[in-house]
Design a protein around this motif. Structure first.
Motif, PDB file in Angstrom:
ATOM      1  N   ASP A 134       6.475   6.324 -10.850  1.00  0.00           N
ATOM      2  CA  ASP A 134       6.193   7.734 -10.597  1.00  0.00           C
ATOM      3  C   ASP A 134       5.137   8.277 -11.557  1.00  0.00           C
ATOM      4  O   ASP A 134       4.187   8.935 -11.153  1.00  0.00           O
ATOM      5  CB  ASP A 134       7.484   8.573 -10.728  1.00  0.00           C
ATOM      6  N   ARG A 139      11.895   9.969   4.722  1.00  0.00           N
ATOM      7  CA  ARG A 139      11.702  11.415   4.549  1.00  0.00           C
ATOM      8  C   ARG A 139      12.181  12.174   5.769  1.00  0.00           C
ATOM      9  O   ARG A 139      12.798  13.218   5.654  1.00  0.00           O
ATOM     10  CB  ARG A 139      10.217  11.737   4.322  1.00  0.00           C
ATOM     11  N   SER A 165       7.773  -8.695   2.869  1.00  0.00           N
ATOM     12  CA  SER A 165       6.520  -9.281   3.368  1.00  0.00           C
ATOM     13  C   SER A 165       6.216 -10.638   2.737  1.00  0.00           C
ATOM     14  O   SER A 165       5.433 -11.410   3.287  1.00  0.00           O
ATOM     15  CB  SER A 165       5.350  -8.320   3.151  1.00  0.00           C
ATOM     16  N   LYS A 212       0.845  -1.186   0.000  1.00  0.00           N
ATOM     17  CA  LYS A 212       0.000   0.000   0.000  1.00  0.00           C
ATOM     18  C   LYS A 212       0.882   1.237   0.000  1.00  0.00           C
ATOM     19  O   LYS A 212       1.757   1.397   0.836  1.00  0.00           O
ATOM     20  CB  LYS A 212      -0.911  -0.004   1.232  1.00  0.00           C
ATOM     21  N   MET A 222       8.548   5.015   4.093  1.00  0.00           N
ATOM     22  CA  MET A 222       8.769   6.247   3.330  1.00  0.00           C
ATOM     23  C   MET A 222       8.853   7.441   4.288  1.00  0.00           C
ATOM     24  O   MET A 222       9.667   8.338   4.121  1.00  0.00           O
ATOM     25  CB  MET A 222       7.623   6.485   2.353  1.00  0.00           C
ATOM     26  N   LEU A 260      12.249  -0.423  -8.244  1.00  0.00           N
ATOM     27  CA  LEU A 260      11.314   0.627  -8.655  1.00  0.00           C
ATOM     28  C   LEU A 260      11.719   1.947  -8.036  1.00  0.00           C
ATOM     29  O   LEU A 260      12.140   2.002  -6.889  1.00  0.00           O
ATOM     30  CB  LEU A 260       9.899   0.282  -8.210  1.00  0.00           C
ATOM     31  N   LYS A 261      11.577   3.018  -8.800  1.00  0.00           N
ATOM     32  CA  LYS A 261      11.871   4.332  -8.252  1.00  0.00           C
ATOM     33  C   LYS A 261      10.566   5.000  -7.849  1.00  0.00           C
ATOM     34  O   LYS A 261       9.646   5.118  -8.636  1.00  0.00           O
ATOM     35  CB  LYS A 261      12.609   5.183  -9.292  1.00  0.00           C
ATOM     36  N   LEU A 262      10.524   5.400  -6.591  1.00  0.00           N
ATOM     37  CA  LEU A 262       9.352   6.111  -6.061  1.00  0.00           C
ATOM     38  C   LEU A 262       9.847   7.452  -5.575  1.00  0.00           C
ATOM     39  O   LEU A 262      10.479   7.530  -4.524  1.00  0.00           O
ATOM     40  CB  LEU A 262       8.794   5.378  -4.846  1.00  0.00           C
ATOM     41  N   GLN A 263       9.583   8.494  -6.330  1.00  0.00           N
ATOM     42  CA  GLN A 263      10.101   9.813  -5.975  1.00  0.00           C
ATOM     43  C   GLN A 263      11.616   9.730  -5.753  1.00  0.00           C
ATOM     44  O   GLN A 263      12.326   9.316  -6.659  1.00  0.00           O
ATOM     45  CB  GLN A 263       9.356  10.365  -4.762  1.00  0.00           C
ATOM     46  N   THR A 282      11.042  -5.256  -3.856  1.00  0.00           N
ATOM     47  CA  THR A 282      10.184  -6.253  -3.210  1.00  0.00           C
ATOM     48  C   THR A 282      10.821  -7.615  -3.430  1.00  0.00           C
ATOM     49  O   THR A 282      10.939  -8.063  -4.562  1.00  0.00           O
ATOM     50  CB  THR A 282       8.779  -6.263  -3.843  1.00  0.00           C
ATOM     51  N   ILE A 336      15.760  -9.006  -9.750  1.00  0.00           N
ATOM     52  CA  ILE A 336      14.706  -8.434  -8.919  1.00  0.00           C
ATOM     53  C   ILE A 336      14.535  -6.982  -9.342  1.00  0.00           C
ATOM     54  O   ILE A 336      15.502  -6.226  -9.349  1.00  0.00           O
ATOM     55  CB  ILE A 336      15.091  -8.543  -7.429  1.00  0.00           C
ATOM     56  N   PRO A 337      13.327  -6.583  -9.741  1.00  0.00           N
ATOM     57  CA  PRO A 337      13.157  -5.209 -10.234  1.00  0.00           C
ATOM     58  C   PRO A 337      13.339  -4.174  -9.129  1.00  0.00           C
ATOM     59  O   PRO A 337      12.997  -4.420  -7.971  1.00  0.00           O
ATOM     60  CB  PRO A 337      11.727  -5.189 -10.765  1.00  0.00           C
ATOM     61  N   GLN A 375       6.974 -10.617 -10.488  1.00  0.00           N
ATOM     62  CA  GLN A 375       8.334 -11.012 -10.861  1.00  0.00           C
ATOM     63  C   GLN A 375       8.490 -12.518 -10.945  1.00  0.00           C
ATOM     64  O   GLN A 375       9.591 -13.010 -11.173  1.00  0.00           O
ATOM     65  CB  GLN A 375       9.386 -10.408  -9.918  1.00  0.00           C
ATOM     66  N   VAL A 429       5.199   0.049   3.828  1.00  0.00           N
ATOM     67  CA  VAL A 429       5.886   0.958   2.915  1.00  0.00           C
ATOM     68  C   VAL A 429       5.626   2.423   3.273  1.00  0.00           C
ATOM     69  O   VAL A 429       6.545   3.245   3.289  1.00  0.00           O
ATOM     70  CB  VAL A 429       5.463   0.687   1.453  1.00  0.00           C
ATOM     71  N   ASP A 430       4.374   2.751   3.597  1.00  0.00           N
ATOM     72  CA  ASP A 430       4.053   4.138   3.942  1.00  0.00           C
ATOM     73  C   ASP A 430       4.890   4.617   5.127  1.00  0.00           C
ATOM     74  O   ASP A 430       5.463   5.704   5.097  1.00  0.00           O
ATOM     75  CB  ASP A 430       2.562   4.275   4.273  1.00  0.00           C
ATOM     76  N   LEU A 460      12.519   1.190  -4.375  1.00  0.00           N
ATOM     77  CA  LEU A 460      11.749   0.148  -3.705  1.00  0.00           C
ATOM     78  C   LEU A 460      12.059  -1.207  -4.321  1.00  0.00           C
ATOM     79  O   LEU A 460      11.993  -1.377  -5.535  1.00  0.00           O
ATOM     80  CB  LEU A 460      10.247   0.439  -3.840  1.00  0.00           C
ATOM     81  N   ASP A 511      11.091  -4.456   0.764  1.00  0.00           N
ATOM     82  CA  ASP A 511       9.903  -5.114   1.302  1.00  0.00           C
ATOM     83  C   ASP A 511      10.136  -6.613   1.362  1.00  0.00           C
ATOM     84  O   ASP A 511      10.461  -7.234   0.346  1.00  0.00           O
ATOM     85  CB  ASP A 511       8.693  -4.811   0.408  1.00  0.00           C
ATOM     86  N   SER A 560       7.921  -4.825 -14.979  1.00  0.00           N
ATOM     87  CA  SER A 560       9.261  -4.618 -15.557  1.00  0.00           C
ATOM     88  C   SER A 560      10.132  -5.875 -15.499  1.00  0.00           C
ATOM     89  O   SER A 560      11.095  -6.007 -16.242  1.00  0.00           O
ATOM     90  CB  SER A 560       9.967  -3.446 -14.874  1.00  0.00           C
TER      91      SER A 560
END
Lengths: 124, 124
Positions: A107, B114, B50, A8, B110, B7-10, B16, B4-5, A18, B106-107, B14, B48, A50
């Motif tokens: 993004d 931050r 999980s 989430k 992050m 991912l760019k979040l801002q 998984t 394993i991919p 994957q 994840v929230d 990330l 992650d 991806s």
């Protein structure tokens, strides 16, 4: 590890595919996703593909099913990270993924979902 | 699918982990991650776990290595989504993951990144 994790991110759900999606795994993912949508009231689903070098008609159909399920649960679906070769194969298979939005990366996918959510008249 | 991919979040990356991490895959992940950090100037890495029902000493060591590499590349690492049983096993294996921050999802991860980034004096 017979479950694809659903993360989430704020108001959205992120799924990274994957592993090879066999029948049972696809059904489990659909179940988990609808339950998570209902529990979290998420407004959208991002599916990252991806890692997939090949998207066959089974995966294409599964993605379309997930998007339809999300739609009736009031959530948009965006597929992100499609490889160029996968795009070519999908079109050659005659699957244009109608009704599914795509974005190049997470993004941009989040931006798309936010725009659709904010009922921006310019949202595509 | 031997990758394993990432991912760019801002400003963050990330990852998984949902497949068995064998030697070669762990090395590839470390390589990919350091290269992505250098290319994107990301400020943090979220991992992650999980999907993992078992975290053995090899995975524990790999996570610790990744965190150390990220640290020397000026990025923080946060492990998210650890299952209760995994937490128990890790401690029983004598691995307290020192130097690695953890968050429940994840929230929250992050948020932690931050806060660390904003050089908030209250950041833990």
């Amino acid at each position: 590890m017979e479950r694809i994790p659903i993360l989430k991110l704020q108001n959205y759900l992120l799924v990274t595919i994957q592993v090879e999606l066999h029948d049972q795994l696809a059904i489990t993912l659909q179940d988990d996703l609808t339950q998570t949508l209902s529990r979290t009231h998420a407004r959208g689903v991002l599916i990252d593909i991806s890692a997939l070098e090949i998207v066959d008609s089974f995966i294409g159909r599964t993605l379309a099913h997930i998007a339809s399920m999300a739609r009736v649960m009031d959530a948009n679906t965006v597929i992100v990270g499609m490889r160029p070769a996968v795009a070519i194969t999908l079109i050659e298979l005659g699957m244009s993924l109608t009704g599914i939005r795509t974005a190049l990366n997470v993004d941009k996918g989040m931006e798309l979902l936010r725009r659709a959510d904010g009922s921006d008249p310019e949202s595509s």
